[in-house]
Design an enzyme around this catalytic site. Structure first.
Site, PDB file in Angstrom:
ATOM      1  N   ARG A   1       7.089  -2.237 -11.070  1.00 39.86           N
ATOM      2  CA  ARG A   1       7.349  -1.484  -9.838  1.00 39.86           C
ATOM      3  C   ARG A   1       7.906  -2.410  -8.754  1.00 39.86           C
ATOM      4  NH1 ARG A   1       2.543   2.221  -7.848  1.00 39.86           N
ATOM      5  NH2 ARG A   1       1.778   0.224  -7.100  1.00 39.86           N
TER       6      ARG A   1
ATOM      7  N   LYS B   1       7.691   0.592  -3.106  1.00 38.05           N
ATOM      8  CA  LYS B   1       6.592   0.132  -2.260  1.00 38.05           C
ATOM      9  C   LYS B   1       7.154  -0.855  -1.238  1.00 38.05           C
ATOM     10  CE  LYS B   1       1.705  -0.671  -3.085  1.00 38.05           C
ATOM     11  NZ  LYS B   1       1.194   0.382  -2.223  1.00 38.05           N
TER      12      LYS B   1
ATOM     13  N   GLU C   1       2.611  13.369  -0.886  1.00 39.37           N
ATOM     14  CA  GLU C   1       1.464  12.480  -1.084  1.00 39.37           C
ATOM     15  C   GLU C   1       0.854  12.158   0.266  1.00 39.37           C
ATOM     16  OE1 GLU C   1       2.274   8.521  -2.540  1.00 39.37           O
ATOM     17  OE2 GLU C   1       4.337   8.575  -1.831  1.00 39.37           O
TER      18      GLU C   1
HETATM   19  N1  PLP Z   1       1.181   6.261  -2.887  1.00 42.27           N
HETATM   20  C1  PLP Z   1       1.309   5.323  -1.942  1.00 42.27           C
HETATM   21  C2  PLP Z   1       2.157   5.639  -0.768  1.00 42.27           C
HETATM   22  C3  PLP Z   1       0.664   4.091  -2.075  1.00 42.27           C
HETATM   23  O1  PLP Z   1       0.783   3.158  -1.145  1.00 42.27           O
HETATM   24  C4  PLP Z   1      -0.131   3.845  -3.204  1.00 42.27           C
HETATM   25  C5  PLP Z   1      -0.811   2.574  -3.381  1.00 42.27           C
HETATM   26  O2  PLP Z   1      -0.357   1.699  -4.064  1.00 42.27           O
HETATM   27  C6  PLP Z   1      -0.251   4.861  -4.163  1.00 42.27           C
HETATM   28  C7  PLP Z   1       0.421   6.038  -3.979  1.00 42.27           C
HETATM   29  C8  PLP Z   1      -1.070   4.651  -5.381  1.00 42.27           C
HETATM   30  O3  PLP Z   1      -0.425   3.801  -6.299  1.00 42.27           O
HETATM   31  P1  PLP Z   1      -1.250   2.921  -7.318  1.00 42.27           P
HETATM   32  O4  PLP Z   1      -2.093   3.855  -8.094  1.00 42.27           O
HETATM   33  O5  PLP Z   1      -0.196   2.296  -8.169  1.00 42.27           O
HETATM   34  O6  PLP Z   1      -2.027   1.960  -6.532  1.00 42.27           O
HETATM   35  C1  COI Z   2      -2.998   0.367  -2.827  1.00 39.58           C
HETATM   36  O1  COI Z   2      -3.662   1.330  -3.190  1.00 39.58           O
HETATM   37  O2  COI Z   2      -2.995  -0.697  -3.451  1.00 39.58           O
HETATM   38  C2  COI Z   2      -2.145   0.438  -1.667  1.00 39.58           C
HETATM   39  O3  COI Z   2      -1.262  -0.357  -1.557  1.00 39.58           O
HETATM   40  C3  COI Z   2      -2.397   1.449  -0.652  1.00 39.58           C
HETATM   41  C4  COI Z   2      -2.481   0.861   0.711  1.00 39.58           C
HETATM   42  C5  COI Z   2      -2.348   1.968   1.667  1.00 39.58           C
HETATM   43  C6  COI Z   2      -3.739   0.088   0.913  1.00 39.58           C
END
Ligand code: PLP
Ligand code: COI
Length: 341
Positions: free
Chosen positions: A82, A184, A220
């Site tokens: 990612r 991200k 989201e």
């Molecule tokens: N959506 C957003 C905007 C996020 O910042 C995150 C955190 O990483 C997620 C979703 C969840 O992603 P992940 O499950 O890869 O941490």
């Molecule tokens: C995560 O879940 O790792 C994120 O980056 C979300 C953040 C808003 C803390």
């Protein structure tokens, strides 16, 4: 290894400096070999790409202590991929996947004393990130970059832990169609700051963002994807080109199908259908699965049958299975767990 004297059970999701961090610099078209360092500060040009035009991307993952006392990480290869996607979208050099995983492992090893013990409720959050470090004044990508990884012990992202939260439908947009919502990048989070401060001031825990194009579909929150459970126990999660492809969500869809025998659907979710779901949760590395009890749509409340006291029964099963896999209580699918030591 003696652990730090930290009140693990009572830490929140906040930054606490640890001993070492990893740094690699990109210059003249190549990454240097990288190193662990002690200095937690950064000195860069006043005109650095990150400071002027927000050229910065990041990742988030966690190190867990398992029931048997091993330190493990969860699917770091997906975070590496990612970050590569994020880098390409905002014209940054790619930090190679193998080096990403190696840097994460080295940083955790160097901060082993901060990895919370099994059963404490806390984990070591790992934050890899990259930014443009050389000066740019015309709008263009920087020539030089820094990739870094730091760690910080954390507790639950939402104060109540597993207690259901209340969110509001936001009047602000988080991401545009064909924009950067699927990567991200720091800029997406800057976009959400006013909205989250507003939501907190109004007494809500988070925002539900709708699609910016039509404002009819669920996207989201500022830091997690949505999962819904239908009244006949199907798992539904929004599909959209402008949400972050959550690794937790992708994993939970597999858990739901292969471990719990549930039907799963990734599809567009109209806001109008939300009132008909039985359970709602937010999933992400930081959020794990945080149950949503109530959604406020401009004064009109959607109250899920699972209520405000406990997680809904299907959300709980998903939570227990995922955290069981992460903490070594339940056998993981091939390749999901990387043992550090
Ligand atoms: N959506 C957003 C905007 C996020 O910042 C995150 C955190 O990483 C997620 C979703 C969840 O992603 P992940 O499950 O890869 O941490
Ligand atoms: C995560 O879940 O790792 C994120 O980056 C979300 C953040 C808003 C803390």
């Amino acid at each position: 290894m003696e652990k730090k004297n930290i009140d693990w059970a009572n830490i929140g999701f906040s930054y606490q400096q640890t001993d070492k961090r990893y740094v690699s610099n990109y210059k003249n078209g190549a990454w240097d070999e990288g190193a662990l360092i002690e200095d937690d500060t950064i000195t860069i040009s006043e005109c650095a790409g990150v400071l002027q035009y927000a050229q910065t991307i990041f990742e988030g993952l966690k190190a867990y202590t398992t029931e048997k006392g091993q330190i493990v990480i969860f699917r770091p290869d997906l975070n590496a991929e990612r970050l590569e996607d994020s880098a390409r979208r905002i014209e940054m050099p790619v930090f190679p996947k193998e080096r990403f995983v190696d840097a994460v492992v080295k940083t955790i090893e160097a901060n082993e004393a901060y990895v919370p013990p099994y059963g404490s409720g806390a984990t070591l959050y790992v934050r890899p990130y990259m930014f443009g470090s050389s000066p740019v004044i015309g709008v263009k990508p920087a020539d030089e970059y820094q990739f870094r990884v730091f760690t910080t012990p954390v507790g639950p992202y939402f104060k109540g832990g597993a207690k259901p939260i209340t969110i509001k439908v936001s009047d602000f947009d988080r991401a545009a169609p064909h924009g950067t919502g699927h990567i991200k990048a720091g800029l997406n989070y800057a976009m959400s700051l006013h909205a989250i401060v507003t939501a907190h001031e109004e007494g809500f825990d988070e925002n539900m963002y709708l699609d910016a194009g039509t404002r009819t579909k669920v996207e989201e929150t500022g830091g997690a994807n949505f999962l819904f459970v239908t009244k006949d126990n199907k798992i539904v999660t929004p599909k959209s080109g402008s949400i972050l492809p959550s690794i937790t969500r992708r994993s939970l869809m597999t858990v739901a199908k292969d471990y719990l025998g549930l039907e799963v659907e990734e599809r567009e979710v109209l806001f109008d259908e939300v009132k008909d779901f039985a359970e709602c949760g937010l999933c992400g590395t930081a959020a794990v699965i945080s149950p949503v009890g109530k959604i406020n749509d401009h004064g009109k409340e959607i109250c899920f049958p699972s209520g405000m006291d406990e997680m809904g029964p299907i959300t709980k099963k998903l939570y227990d299975t995922l955290t069981g896999i992460q903490m070594g209580r339940i056998e993981a699918p091939e390749g999901w767990i990387k043992v550090i030591k």
